[in-house]
Design an enzyme around this catalytic site. Structure first.
Site, PDB file in Angstrom:
ATOM      1  N   GLU A 138       0.800  -1.215   0.000  1.00  0.00           N
ATOM      2  CA  GLU A 138       0.000   0.000   0.000  1.00  0.00           C
ATOM      3  C   GLU A 138       0.843   1.280   0.000  1.00  0.00           C
ATOM      4  O   GLU A 138       0.462   2.262  -0.629  1.00  0.00           O
ATOM      5  CB  GLU A 138      -0.933   0.008   1.217  1.00  0.00           C
ATOM      6  CG  GLU A 138      -2.057  -1.006   1.160  1.00  0.00           C
ATOM      7  CD  GLU A 138      -3.074  -0.681   0.077  1.00  0.00           C
ATOM      8  OE1 GLU A 138      -3.276   0.509  -0.225  1.00  0.00           O
ATOM      9  OE2 GLU A 138      -3.658  -1.632  -0.485  1.00  0.00           O
TER      10      GLU A 138
ATOM     11  N   SER B 192     -40.401 -39.500  36.653  1.00  0.00           N
ATOM     12  CA  SER B 192     -39.653 -40.207  37.697  1.00  0.00           C
ATOM     13  C   SER B 192     -38.329 -39.549  38.057  1.00  0.00           C
ATOM     14  O   SER B 192     -37.720 -39.904  39.064  1.00  0.00           O
ATOM     15  CB  SER B 192     -39.388 -41.650  37.264  1.00  0.00           C
ATOM     16  OG  SER B 192     -40.572 -42.404  37.341  1.00  0.00           O
TER      17      SER B 192
END
Length: 777
Positions: A87, A461
């Site tokens: 860049e 249960s």
């Protein structure tokens, strides 16, 4: 010099002078109209909300911008050099504008070459923060002026820090820290040369050439970056060659390491309640108590269990039907037809291209064409018959679900269907209450309801151990004999007639011990035990485990688990057995921090476990656990110890009337977990289904991961417990049991409660009646 030449020179000079004046005037004009630099001088990046497991794995993010702020001193030199190489290699030399870059771009534009930008990193920072991307002379002048001013006010590291954290890099990722996570699932310091070069190539065209939208374009851009890194001396020739040939593992869109969407939503809500909409922009991080491996194990276990149940259901027909024109690009036509149908990693959505009794050709949403034959057609056989009913028929254009099983390089496909049943799984540390795994349903995208925390269902249960705990404290012992005989003489409220409860297996074994009764989940014994205790006393005792008496029936159906609980509440109740007798508060959100890591909120530490805070006596817990160990060894959950090959597993199955709810709640001393399956609109899960057949396999599946490497624990009997001639008892009952037999013909007075329970029993509370038809196993 001739007069003509002089005139031309004077004219040209005048034009140049006029242009210079115009340029200077423009610079002066625009310099007075530049935006203030507050945004870069006091940089406060918008950062998304992130949610993590306790071991640091990201499970979710919220916000329109993904950004992970990385200070310049934490940004790896490799990443900085890669960006500068491609860049702005002379970034640290120029003053904000590069004369060389301007001349190079001008020459390319004048000679008809590839158009080139001349923007330095500083100019890109100016444009990113303050200007549009539209190419106009005004923008270029402002960009240059802002760059000069930024260079005057900030040093090079500060400018580069702004660039590395603010630039857009595709897929909602802003900054290189976020891009590393989005594309590779890594932090910046974990990237190698090839990966860093790939990211450094993104700023030029992040939407068009990122590795998710177009890998080949991104790869070409990466090769340019690597060449620049070589030319500028950032890397050497061998490193360049290696990076150029390295295969890259790019994450798929939406790919996550840990599936925890329900927990992520809990975290999001917790943050929004505290800071409002700022939650999505201030870089807040939420650290949950989840363990990544445990959470993923629970997620996979639940999905496998629900899918396995669905495989036993009758074929309901295709999910829909779309027009699929003949001829043309089949892949594109299929993608268009399936665009509104949700795909799934396990149950892939597909559209049928050809259908016959021996083969179906279908196209996945990804465009792949697959063939289903043999056993893969079995589930959908009713829809492949020549005279199949219209609602069931599989024809060209039918939208179906496929499950794939990979064997080597080949994948075998089967037709399946999206499950209608739901599931829930939660695991927590019984000492601290910290939740290690929480899966609130089969698919968060299809159903956001959190079944772990919001689904109030009958426990069946799985509730019985708490009643047995009450029985032991009232003077009954594991070897107390109770008559397992048909019920007669009163309804659930004690009135004459009108109730016909049964054992789940339809058998009655006469006088049996309480140990045998719980191990084999005998309903008739549980009913007689609760009758012996008294409803109010039973409700009192179960509230010690965290159950709300108002959600339990005030009649004998309490013995069958006909009240209501959630998987989270049931897990915290079983934690009392797992930790030796103390209540815990389930905790999911551990800590919330701001972007700088400062704590905004922290969960309180778990309370001390001492005798003053004890909920249930240690000896009571020991007796109950001795029974629960038998349940997982030789009882209704014997598959647990057989599969995991551990003797330190305890728990209880639960199946409500007509198999509407299927449960398994159990623990190893270091982790307690509850698995549940049922329909959102309560109905039977199917004839013959049970907690042992549906929820227990889910529990075992997850526990295989959670208990890996954990040594087997051997419990030591606490003070006040002795082993009599037949079984464990409280010391005061060492010689004989307080009640030899409870028979249906007599209504014995409840025995005096043991001294350790009477003084500290919580006060009774009001309770709601439950359906008298409930049954349990």
């Amino acid at each position: 010099m001739s007069p003509l030449v002089k005139k031309i020179a004077l004219g040209a000079g005048a034009v140049v002078g006029a242009l210079v004046l115009v340029f200077v005037a423009s610079v002066v004009w625009y310099s007075t109209r530049l935006p203030p630099l507050d945004e870069v001088l006091d940089y406060r990046p918008r950062q998304h909300l992130q949610v993590f497991t306790a071991d640091g794995v990201e499970i979710a993010e919220f916000g329109s911008e993904r950004r992970v702020f990385v200070p310049i001193d934490k940004a790896p030199k490799l990443m900085q050099d890669a960006v500068l190489a491609v860049e702005d290699w002379r970034f640290r030399e120029h003053g904000g504008i590069s004369g060389r870059a301007l001349l190079r771009a001008l020459w390319a534009n004048l000679t008809g070459g590839m158009p080139q930008g001349a923007s330095t990193i500083t100019q890109q920072v100016a444009r990113t923060f303050f200007l549009s991307t539209k190419r106009t002379p005004e923008r270029k002048i402002k960009e240059a002026l802002l760059a000069l001013e930024i260079e005057r006010r900030l040093n090079k590291d500060q400018i580069l820090e702004l660039y590395l954290n603010q630039i857009y890099l595709g897929q909602r990722a802003y900054g290189f820290g976020a891009a590393a996570q989005v594309y590779f699932g890594k932090t910046l310091d974990e990237l190698d040369v090839a990966e860093a070069a790939m990211l450094a190539g993104l700023p030029q065209n992040p939407g068009y050439a990122n590795p998710i939208t177009n890998f080949e374009r991104a790869k070409r851009r990466q090769s340019i970056v690597l060449q620049r890194m070589l030319d500028t001396g950032v890397i050497d020739e061998p490193t360049y060659r290696k990076a150029l040939q390295e295969p890259l593992a790019v994450r798929k869109p939406g790919e996550v390491e840990v599936h925890a969407a329900h927990v992520a939503e809990m975290a999001r809500q917790a943050v929004v309640e505290r800071v409002g909409d700022k939650a999505y922009t201030q870089g807040i991080r939420v650290y949950t108590s989840l363990r990544a491996a445990d959470q993923e194990a629970a997620y996979k276990a639940l999905r496998r269990a629900v899918i396995a149940h669905e495989a036993r259901q009758p074929w309901r027909g295709p999910e829909g039907h779309e027009d699929l024109p003949s001829g043309g690009d089949l892949e594109r036509a299929a993608a268009q037809a399936l665009r509104d149908h949700n795909d799934d990693e396990d149950l892939r959505v597909a559209i049928v291209a050809e259908a016959g009794t021996k083969e179906v050709v279908a196209v996945l949403a990804s465009g792949e064409t697959v063939r289903i034959t043999g056993a893969g057609l079995r589930a959908a056989a009713p829809g492949l018959q020549p005279k199949a009913k219209e609602a069931l028929a599989i024809t060209r254009g039918a939208v179906i679900r496929l499950a794939g099983r990979t064997r080597g390089e080949r994948t075998d496909w089967s037709i399946t269907q999206w499950p209608r049943a739901e599931g829930a799984f939660v695991a927590l540390d019984p000492k601290t209450g910290r939740v290690r795994a929480l899966v609130g349903g089969f698919d968060f995208g299809a159903q956001q309801f959190n079944h772990v925390t919001q689904a109030w269902r009958q426990p069946g249960s799985s509730f019985k151990p708490f009643l047995y705990s009450a029985a032991f404290e009232a003077g009954l012992m594991p070897d107390t004999v109770v008559d397992d005989a048909p019920w007669s003489g009163s309804d659930a409220n004690g009135n004459p007639g009108g109730w016909d409860p049964k054992n789940s297996d339809g058998r009655y074994d006469g006088p049996i011990t309480l140990r045998e009764a719980l191990t084999r989940s005998k309903n008739m014994v549980s009913i007689r035990v609760v009758r012996q205790l008294g409803i109010a006393e039973a409700l009192q005792w179960t509230s010690r485990f965290g159950f709300d008496p108002r959600r339990q029936p005030d009649n004998l159906t309490l013995a069958l688990g006909a009240g209501s609980t959630t998987p989270m509440q049931l897990a915290s109740a079983y934690a009392v057995f797992a930790n030796g007798g103390w209540r815990v508060t389930p905790t999911v959100i551990e800590r919330i921090t701001d972007a700088e890591g400062q704590t905004i909120w922290q969960a309180p530490p778990p309370p001390a476990q001492d005798e003053e805070t004890r909920a249930v006596p240690a000896r009571n817990v020991f007796l109950v656990n001795s029974l629960l160990g038998d349940v997982t060894r030789v009882g209704t959950a014997a598959r647990a110890q057989a599969s995991l090959k551990r003797a330190d597993l305890y728990g209880k199955t639960g199946t409500t009337n007509d198999a509407v709810d299927a449960w398994f709640a159990g623990f190893q001393p270091g982790v307690v977990a509850v698995a549940w399956m049922g329909y959102d609109e309560p109905r039977s899960l199917g004839s013959g289904e049970s907690g042992g057949g549906l929820a227990l396999p889910m529990w075992i599946d997850a526990m295989q991961v959670m208990l890996r490497g954990v040594p087997v624990a051997t419990p030591e009997p606490p003070e006040g417990v002795v082993h009599g001639t037949q079984d464990w008892r409280y010391a005061e009952w060492a010689e004989h049991a307080p009640v030899e037999r409870l028979l249906d013909a007599a209504e014995p007075e409840p025995p005096a409660p043991a001294a350790s329970a009477a003084a500290s029993a919580p006060p009774p509370a009001a309770s709601a009646a439950a359906p008298a038809s409930a049954a349990s196993r």
